[in-house]
Design a protein around this motif. Structure first.
Motif, PDB file in Angstrom:
ATOM      1  N   VAL A  42       0.828  -1.199   0.000  1.00  0.00           N
ATOM      2  CA  VAL A  42       0.000   0.000   0.000  1.00  0.00           C
ATOM      3  C   VAL A  42       0.867   1.255   0.000  1.00  0.00           C
ATOM      4  N   GLY A  43       1.893   1.271   0.852  1.00  0.00           N
ATOM      5  CA  GLY A  43       2.765   2.444   0.913  1.00  0.00           C
ATOM      6  C   GLY A  43       3.481   2.699  -0.400  1.00  0.00           C
ATOM      7  N   GLY A  44       4.013   1.633  -1.006  1.00  0.00           N
ATOM      8  CA  GLY A  44       4.708   1.804  -2.274  1.00  0.00           C
ATOM      9  C   GLY A  44       3.786   2.293  -3.370  1.00  0.00           C
ATOM     10  N   LEU A  45       2.574   1.745  -3.428  1.00  0.00           N
ATOM     11  CA  LEU A  45       1.634   2.161  -4.468  1.00  0.00           C
ATOM     12  C   LEU A  45       1.169   3.605  -4.256  1.00  0.00           C
ATOM     13  N   LEU A  46       0.934   3.993  -3.006  1.00  0.00           N
ATOM     14  CA  LEU A  46       0.531   5.377  -2.754  1.00  0.00           C
ATOM     15  C   LEU A  46       1.608   6.360  -3.184  1.00  0.00           C
ATOM     16  N   LEU A  49       1.608   6.409  -7.021  1.00  0.00           N
ATOM     17  CA  LEU A  49       0.459   7.127  -7.567  1.00  0.00           C
ATOM     18  C   LEU A  49       0.573   8.626  -7.325  1.00  0.00           C
ATOM     19  N   ALA A  50       1.091   9.017  -6.160  1.00  0.00           N
ATOM     20  CA  ALA A  50       1.283  10.447  -5.891  1.00  0.00           C
ATOM     21  C   ALA A  50       2.306  11.039  -6.849  1.00  0.00           C
ATOM     22  N   TRP A  51       3.408  10.326  -7.052  1.00  0.00           N
ATOM     23  CA  TRP A  51       4.421  10.783  -8.014  1.00  0.00           C
ATOM     24  C   TRP A  51       3.834  10.876  -9.416  1.00  0.00           C
ATOM     25  N   GLY A  52       3.090   9.844  -9.814  1.00  0.00           N
ATOM     26  CA  GLY A  52       2.491   9.849 -11.141  1.00  0.00           C
ATOM     27  C   GLY A  52       1.472  10.952 -11.307  1.00  0.00           C
ATOM     28  N   ILE A 278      -3.487   4.641 -16.207  1.00  0.00           N
ATOM     29  CA  ILE A 278      -3.609   5.913 -16.936  1.00  0.00           C
ATOM     30  C   ILE A 278      -2.743   6.991 -16.297  1.00  0.00           C
ATOM     31  N   VAL A 279      -2.767   7.067 -14.967  1.00  0.00           N
ATOM     32  CA  VAL A 279      -1.959   8.085 -14.266  1.00  0.00           C
ATOM     33  C   VAL A 279      -0.479   7.890 -14.575  1.00  0.00           C
ATOM     34  N   TRP A 280       0.003   6.674 -14.513  1.00  0.00           N
ATOM     35  CA  TRP A 280       1.424   6.425 -14.773  1.00  0.00           C
ATOM     36  C   TRP A 280       1.780   6.685 -16.239  1.00  0.00           C
TER      37      TRP A 280
END
Length: 815
Positions: A42-46, A49-52, A278-280
């Motif tokens: 969860v931490g890695g994905l958040l 996603l925030a970076w993306g 899509i975000v990435w």
């Protein structure tokens, strides 16, 4: 054969073959570890996603026509040199005023007020209209530039003379006034940074629209147009597409998943996976400085429809394992491990196919291909991380009913209605494959032959403003502007000194001026003959011809051929006229280059290509010694795109075909099985030509990319099917089945047929959504892609089992 043997064979044919621990044991362990350490995931994905999201928010829009130009091409190199010296031919907004009163005192007064308001617009640096444009005046003692209409209160004879000059003089005809219509043009030059900026064009258009709305009641017709205005309008249309089509695609996919699995949890997992992909992808566009253009604007929709394929295969396998009574976390890890390899190879195949679009050598197409290749990579990543994370956070509802007497969680559930209905459909398909083989092949071959025959009639057609619906207001505005202004698409004859001038202005040499003068007359001849619809052409020679007659008189000017006979005389006349700003479109600051500029309507490339080739031959044959002459501008580049279309199409398709075959060979480890896999992916491409002929859709940059895209997107289900066929075949062969090819092929229809049908339906519907686009070419692309990809799943369901049963290709140790 004993009853026990028959039962064992039936089970082997209908039960999904587990992946061997040697192949996926480490993957099961990896996914099990990730699901066990969910806080870390969860931490890695958040963070990702925030970076993306931060990068994705900064992706720029770019609707410049240069997006449709070739890359690393001599024609493009010439254009870039020309634009570096003469950047203003597409940095002018045009205001067209049509009314019978334009040359009356009241009309001139209203025009003066309009010009003042236009000059006050943000980013406007100059205005040229009836009240501000300047003409060459003077006599033997001196010449200068003076306003054509110095005062709105001109006496009637002087006002009528100004109108005649505006309509007939080569400097002003069409540029200022239409020769035969009551139309005048006001040209507004913009700052380059604003004209080249999406935000700058938006701000200018918004302010200019207010001015036009305020002045419109005074005139019969008042229109704002020109290249920067059209680009700004295109951006508005692209944003409308993004705001409508992407959410609509999300809605369609959500409904399809909901109806199939009837699980809110699965729907949330699917939507989250697509959103992350899509975000990435947009973040990668920002990092690579790839803009949102006409083609890249529908990348989100393509990602949505392609992502759903992997998602459905994983979810279907996961839910089936739960129905059989497996525990949730091990079932999810096993489903991921089973799909990871085929899905990764599928995405690699699709990515390579998209990358092959770089061979088309058109900026918009190779940028689209690159973005989609990246999108395939992040789609796989999202399906392997975001999807299992969301699925693991709750317990998906299992569609179906418990059999009588079911009392424990481990008791298998009966399949849901969709699967039971699919089972009946498979019965029909299996009957045709088993007992109507020749009919299936006959129908397929007949359809392909008809499609190929019809496809031979498809034409190549390309416009500069190629993507608009004829009924759209922007299309109508462009056509109105062309008829009143002589055209909106720039074309230029570009003259460069082979060596930079060491002194003076080299393009003012008599031989250079005579070349520009003759080129201008040649363009007018092409216009009169109809080979090129040229309405106006202006160069520095146009001004000097007029000034020279005023300086030396009509008789001497005629003896001189209408132009100064020495470089010194030309330089003197030029310096008398030039105030440092008047000729920046016609002669470079160092005097080493000059341009003869004209405009043409936006006609099909094949209509003007013959005239352009004739002009290019004339320019090459008549270039003066020591100079390099070429034909350039937006129209010349558009014609070059037309010439590159078929060549790029063939190269891109062959590369995509080769990549497809190699990936199939690598995955299946059988050249014959790889050939089987190619058939259901090439057949839809042939059908696509038939669809294009049926709907009257032409080959153009936006449809050329379809061929490679359809080939590689159609690979998805085929790889899923054949990779599992190889395992099933091996299992049946080890059990001694007398017909492992047929039993494995038909057994897999029940296991994979429904996910294949669901994903293909989703892909087809997703592309069909593009039919609602604001752009005609995009809508055509979506319609043809949707129909073609739906044809692809039919080829997988019917042709692949037929070929496998009839040909019995060597597989594994058989090869």
């Amino acid at each position: 054969m004993s009853q026990h043997g028959k039962v064992r064979e039936e089970q082997a044919a209908t039960t999904p073959a587990p992946v061997s621990r040697a192949e996926t044991g480490w993957l099961v362990g990896l996914f099990a570890w990730l699901l066990t350490h969910r806080p870390l995931l969860v931490g890695g994905l958040l963070l990702a996603l925030a970076w993306g999201g931060w990068h994705a928010s900064g992706v720029r829009f770019d609707q410049s026509v240069e997006q449709m130009f070739p890359v690393q091409d001599p024609t493009r190199a010439t254009y870039d040199r020309y634009k570096g010296l003469f950047p203003y031919d597409d940095a002018r907004a045009i205001v067209l005023v049509e009314d019978s009163r334009v040359w009356s005192p009241a009309g001139l007064q209203a025009l003066q007020e309009l010009e003042a308001d236009l000059l006050a617009l943000p980013g406007a640096t100059d205005v040229e209209g009836p009240l501000s444009v300047r003409d060459v005046t003077g006599g033997a003692d001196t010449i200068s530039l003076a306003r054509l209409v110095p005062d709105v209160r001109l006496p009637t004879p002087a006002r009528q003379q100004a109108e005649r000059t505006a309509r007939a003089d080569p400097l002003f005809a069409y540029n200022l006034a239409h020769p035969d219509r009551d139309v005048v043009a006001i040209r507004v030059r913009l700052r380059l940074d604003l004209a080249r900026s999406d935000e700058g064009r938006r701000v200018f258009n918004a302010a200019a629209d207010e001015v036009i709305a305020a002045h419109a009641p005074r005139w019969r017709k008042l229109l704002l147009t020109g290249i920067p205005v059209i680009r700004g309008r295109y951006i508005e249309l692209v944003q409308r597409d993004l705001n409508l089509l992407s959410p609509l695609a999300y809605l369609i996919i959500t409904l399809l998943i909901a109806l199939t699995f009837r699980s809110l949890h699965v729907v949330l997992a699917t939507v989250s996976t697509i959103a992350a992909a899509i975000v990435w992808t947009f973040a990668a566009m920002k990092l690579l400085d790839i803009p949102i253009a006409i083609l890249t604007s529908f990348c989100p929709i393509v990602i949505i429809v392609i992502s759903i394929s992997d998602t459905v295969h994983i979810v279907a396998d996961f839910l089936e394992r739960l129905r059989r009574g497996e525990e949730r976390r091990p079932a999810l890890a096993a489903a991921l491990a089973d799909a990871a390899g085929p899905c990764l190879l599928t995405e690699i195949t699709i990515a390579c196919g998209f990358l092959s679009m770089g061979l088309v050598n058109i900026t918009a197409i190779w940028e689209f291909g690159l973005v989609m290749a990246i999108g395939m990579g992040v789609t796989w990543l999202a399906n392997m991380t975001v999807l299992p994370l969301v699925l693991s956070l709750g317990r998906p509802r299992l569609c179906g009913t418990s059999p009588a007497g079911a009392g424990s969680r481990a008791t298998p559930l009966a399949p849901p209605l969709a699967i039971r209905l699919w089972g009946r459909a498979v019965d029909g398909i299996e009957h045709l494959v088993r007992h109507r083989t020749r009919r299936v092949v006959g129908v397929a071959v007949s359809l392909l032959l008809l499609a190929a025959l019809a496809g031979s009639t498809v034409d190549r057609v390309h416009f500069v403003f190629d993507d608009l619906w004829p009924a759209s207001s922007l299309y109508q505005d462009i056509r109105f502007g062309e008829t009143r202004y002589g055209g909106l698409v720039p074309l230029a004859v570009f003259l460069e000194a082979e060596r930079p001038a060491t002194e003076g202005m080299s393009v003012l040499e008599p031989e250079a001026l005579r070349f520009l003068d003759r080129a201008e007359e040649h363009l007018r001849e092409l216009g009169r003959s109809g080979e090129l619809p040229v309405a106006t052409a202006v160069s520095v020679a146009t001004y000097l011809r007029k000034s020279h007659r005023l300086v030396v008189g009509d008789a001497q000017a005629a003896q001189d051929g209408g132009l100064p006979t020495s470089r010194a005389a030309a330089a003197q006349e030029f310096l008398l006229l030039d105030d440092g700003d008047e000729f920046k479109d016609l002669i470079s600051p160092d005097g080493a280059a000059a341009a003869l500029i004209t405009r043409l309507p936006d006609l099909p490339a094949e209509t003007v290509s013959a005239g352009l080739r004739q002009l290019e031959r004339w320019v090459a044959a008549n270039a003066p010694p020591g100079y390099r002459a070429s034909v350039t501008g937006i129209l010349a580049l558009s014609n070059r795109v037309y010439e590159l279309l078929l060549q790029g199409l063939v190269q891109s398709f062959l590369v995509a075909f080769g990549v497809t075959f190699l990936v199939f060979f690598f995955v299946l480890r059988s050249s014959r099985l790889a050939l089987v896999g190619v058939v259901p992916n090439v057949a839809p491409v042939v059908m696509m030509l038939g669809y294009m002929a049926l709907f009257g859709i032409d080959l153009k940059p936006s449809t050329v990319l379809l061929f490679s895209m359809v080939l590689v997107v159609a690979d998805d289900d085929t790889i899923q099917y054949l990779s599992r066929f190889r395992r099933r075949y091996g299992r049946l062969r080890r059990l001694g089945d007398p017909d492992p090819h047929g039993r494995a092929a038909l057994g897999l229809l029940r296991e994979l047929g429904l996910p294949m049908f669901i994903t293909s339906t989703a892909v087809a519907l997703g592309f069909l959504l593009l039919s609602f686009s604001e752009f005609r070419a995009t809508a055509n692309l979506g319609m043809i892609a949707g129909l073609t990809l739906f044809s692809a799943v039919l080829a997988d369901l019917f042709l692949v089992p037929v070929i496998l049963r009839a040909w019995k290709p060597r597989v594994g140790r058989d090869g």
